[in-house]
Design a protein around this motif. Structure first.
Motif, PDB file in Angstrom:
ATOM      1  N   ARG A 226      64.557 -29.671 -79.567  1.00 40.27           N
ATOM      2  CA  ARG A 226      64.290 -30.923 -80.302  1.00 40.27           C
ATOM      3  C   ARG A 226      65.322 -31.126 -81.406  1.00 40.27           C
ATOM      4  NH1 ARG A 226      58.918 -28.971 -80.254  1.00 40.27           N
ATOM      5  NH2 ARG A 226      59.009 -28.651 -82.525  1.00 40.27           N
ATOM      6  N   ARG A 227      65.715 -30.038 -82.060  1.00 40.25           N
ATOM      7  CA  ARG A 227      66.711 -30.126 -83.124  1.00 40.25           C
ATOM      8  C   ARG A 227      68.064 -30.571 -82.559  1.00 40.25           C
ATOM      9  NH1 ARG A 227      65.642 -25.610 -85.194  1.00 40.25           N
ATOM     10  NH2 ARG A 227      67.194 -24.350 -84.086  1.00 40.25           N
ATOM     11  N   PHE A 228      68.450 -30.016 -81.407  1.00 42.49           N
ATOM     12  CA  PHE A 228      69.721 -30.416 -80.808  1.00 42.49           C
ATOM     13  C   PHE A 228      69.679 -31.880 -80.382  1.00 42.49           C
ATOM     14  CE2 PHE A 228      72.527 -30.722 -77.004  1.00 42.49           C
ATOM     15  CZ  PHE A 228      73.727 -30.572 -77.670  1.00 42.49           C
ATOM     16  N   ARG A 229      68.537 -32.319 -79.858  1.00 41.19           N
ATOM     17  CA  ARG A 229      68.417 -33.719 -79.457  1.00 41.19           C
ATOM     18  C   ARG A 229      68.571 -34.636 -80.667  1.00 41.19           C
ATOM     19  NH1 ARG A 229      64.667 -32.617 -76.303  1.00 41.19           N
ATOM     20  NH2 ARG A 229      62.827 -33.236 -77.484  1.00 41.19           N
ATOM     21  N   ARG A 230      68.016 -34.230 -81.804  1.00 48.37           N
ATOM     22  CA  ARG A 230      68.194 -35.028 -83.025  1.00 48.37           C
ATOM     23  C   ARG A 230      69.660 -35.086 -83.434  1.00 48.37           C
ATOM     24  NH1 ARG A 230      63.340 -32.435 -84.682  1.00 48.37           N
ATOM     25  NH2 ARG A 230      64.504 -30.917 -85.911  1.00 48.37           N
ATOM     26  N   LEU A 231      70.354 -33.967 -83.285  1.00 48.77           N
ATOM     27  CA  LEU A 231      71.784 -33.945 -83.609  1.00 48.77           C
ATOM     28  C   LEU A 231      72.559 -34.931 -82.732  1.00 48.77           C
ATOM     29  CD1 LEU A 231      72.634 -30.160 -84.159  1.00 48.77           C
ATOM     30  CD2 LEU A 231      72.369 -31.955 -85.878  1.00 48.77           C
ATOM     31  N   LEU A 232      72.203 -34.978 -81.449  1.00 45.95           N
ATOM     32  CA  LEU A 232      72.870 -35.921 -80.550  1.00 45.95           C
ATOM     33  C   LEU A 232      72.630 -37.360 -80.999  1.00 45.95           C
ATOM     34  CD1 LEU A 232      72.163 -34.389 -77.007  1.00 45.95           C
ATOM     35  CD2 LEU A 232      74.333 -34.402 -78.249  1.00 45.95           C
TER      36      LEU A 232
ATOM     37  N   LEU B 259      72.713 -21.039 -77.847  1.00 47.24           N
ATOM     38  CA  LEU B 259      73.279 -19.822 -78.430  1.00 47.24           C
ATOM     39  C   LEU B 259      74.067 -20.097 -79.708  1.00 47.24           C
ATOM     40  CD1 LEU B 259      74.523 -17.950 -75.234  1.00 47.24           C
ATOM     41  CD2 LEU B 259      72.322 -17.772 -76.401  1.00 47.24           C
ATOM     42  N   PHE B 260      74.242 -21.381 -80.044  1.00 49.25           N
ATOM     43  CA  PHE B 260      74.996 -21.752 -81.234  1.00 49.25           C
ATOM     44  C   PHE B 260      74.048 -22.086 -82.384  1.00 49.25           C
ATOM     45  CE2 PHE B 260      78.122 -23.690 -78.010  1.00 49.25           C
ATOM     46  CZ  PHE B 260      78.766 -22.484 -77.848  1.00 49.25           C
ATOM     47  N   GLY B 261      74.464 -21.757 -83.582  1.00 47.02           N
ATOM     48  CA  GLY B 261      73.741 -22.201 -84.760  1.00 47.02           C
ATOM     49  C   GLY B 261      73.953 -23.687 -84.975  1.00 47.02           C
ATOM     50  N   GLN B 262      73.149 -24.284 -85.832  1.00 48.66           N
ATOM     51  CA  GLN B 262      73.235 -25.723 -86.048  1.00 48.66           C
ATOM     52  C   GLN B 262      74.597 -26.141 -86.605  1.00 48.66           C
ATOM     53  OE1 GLN B 262      70.005 -27.272 -88.357  1.00 48.66           O
ATOM     54  NE2 GLN B 262      70.404 -29.382 -87.786  1.00 48.66           N
ATOM     55  N   ALA B 263      75.180 -25.316 -87.449  1.00 44.58           N
ATOM     56  CA  ALA B 263      76.491 -25.654 -88.012  1.00 44.58           C
ATOM     57  C   ALA B 263      77.552 -25.720 -86.917  1.00 44.58           C
ATOM     58  CB  ALA B 263      76.884 -24.630 -89.071  1.00 44.58           C
TER      59      ALA B 263
END
Length: 203
Positions: free
Chosen positions: A166-172, A128-132
């Motif tokens: 996948r994007r969140f996993r990359r952020l981690l 529910l959160f944006g990438q920022a």
């Protein structure tokens, strides 16, 4: 107990929050005892650790955290929803409930003289959160756990192939030197897995 079934009061509090603020809750069921226990497994069981829980909701993960926490430990729970925060204060008097936003974690903890944190356990609805906002919260978590602490959070198995997951996993992986993906907890609605992260990457 860590394996106990959520109480009727906890279910009601969780569902009421989900109906009241669907954009903040992101689920219709609390974490199962199995998933909750997996998330809480990074909590030190000796010494005087400081543990922070982000988005505790109705307290399904708070129970196994409390079970693992030694007598000298400290358990702070940061909750944005005022009604859920009030419920937690009534139902879990041994936990320090902090009304606030995870994006302001360092200042919230500094105000309570809890700068050093051994573990951060998150129940936040990352989708529910944006990438920022995701980056901002992960930066706050990294700042408080330092090189010795651990961070756990979870995701639902059915979202694994989604671009947002996948994007969140990359952020981690950008934020932490070690990111371990656990086994799937099938006895959760829906099935889920946890991320266990350590050693924040410093710029």
């Amino acid at each position: 107990m860590a394996g106990s079934t959520p109480t009727t009061g906890a279910r009601r509090a969780f569902l009421a929050a989900a109906v009241r603020r669907p954009g903040q809750i992101g689920a219709v069921f609390p974490s199962s005892p199995r998933l909750a226990g997996l998330l809480a497994s990074v909590v030190p069981s000796h010494g005087a650790p400081v543990v922070v829980e982000l988005g505790p909701g109705s307290g399904s993960v708070s129970a196994p955290i409390a079970d693992r926490l030694p007598a000298g430990g400290r358990h702070l729970a940061v909750e944005l929803d005022p009604a859920l925060a009030a419920y937690l204060r009534r139902s879990r008097p041994g936990m320090e409930v902090v009304d606030g936003d995870a994006r302001e974690l360092t200042s919230l903890l500094a105000a309570r003289e809890a700068g050093r944190v051994d573990a951060v356990v998150s129940g936040l609805p990352w989708s529910l959160f944006g990438q920022a906002d995701q980056r901002a919260i992960l930066a706050q978590v990294s700042a408080v756990i330092g090189g010795e602490g651990a961070f756990t959070t979870f995701a639902y198995t059915h979202t694994l192939a989604m671009s947002s997951a996948r994007r969140f996993r990359r952020l981690l992986h950008e934020a932490f030197d070690e990111v371990v993906i656990t086994r799937t907890v099938w006895r959760n609605v829906p099935p889920a897995y946890a991320y266990v992260c350590r050693r924040p990457v410093t710029a």
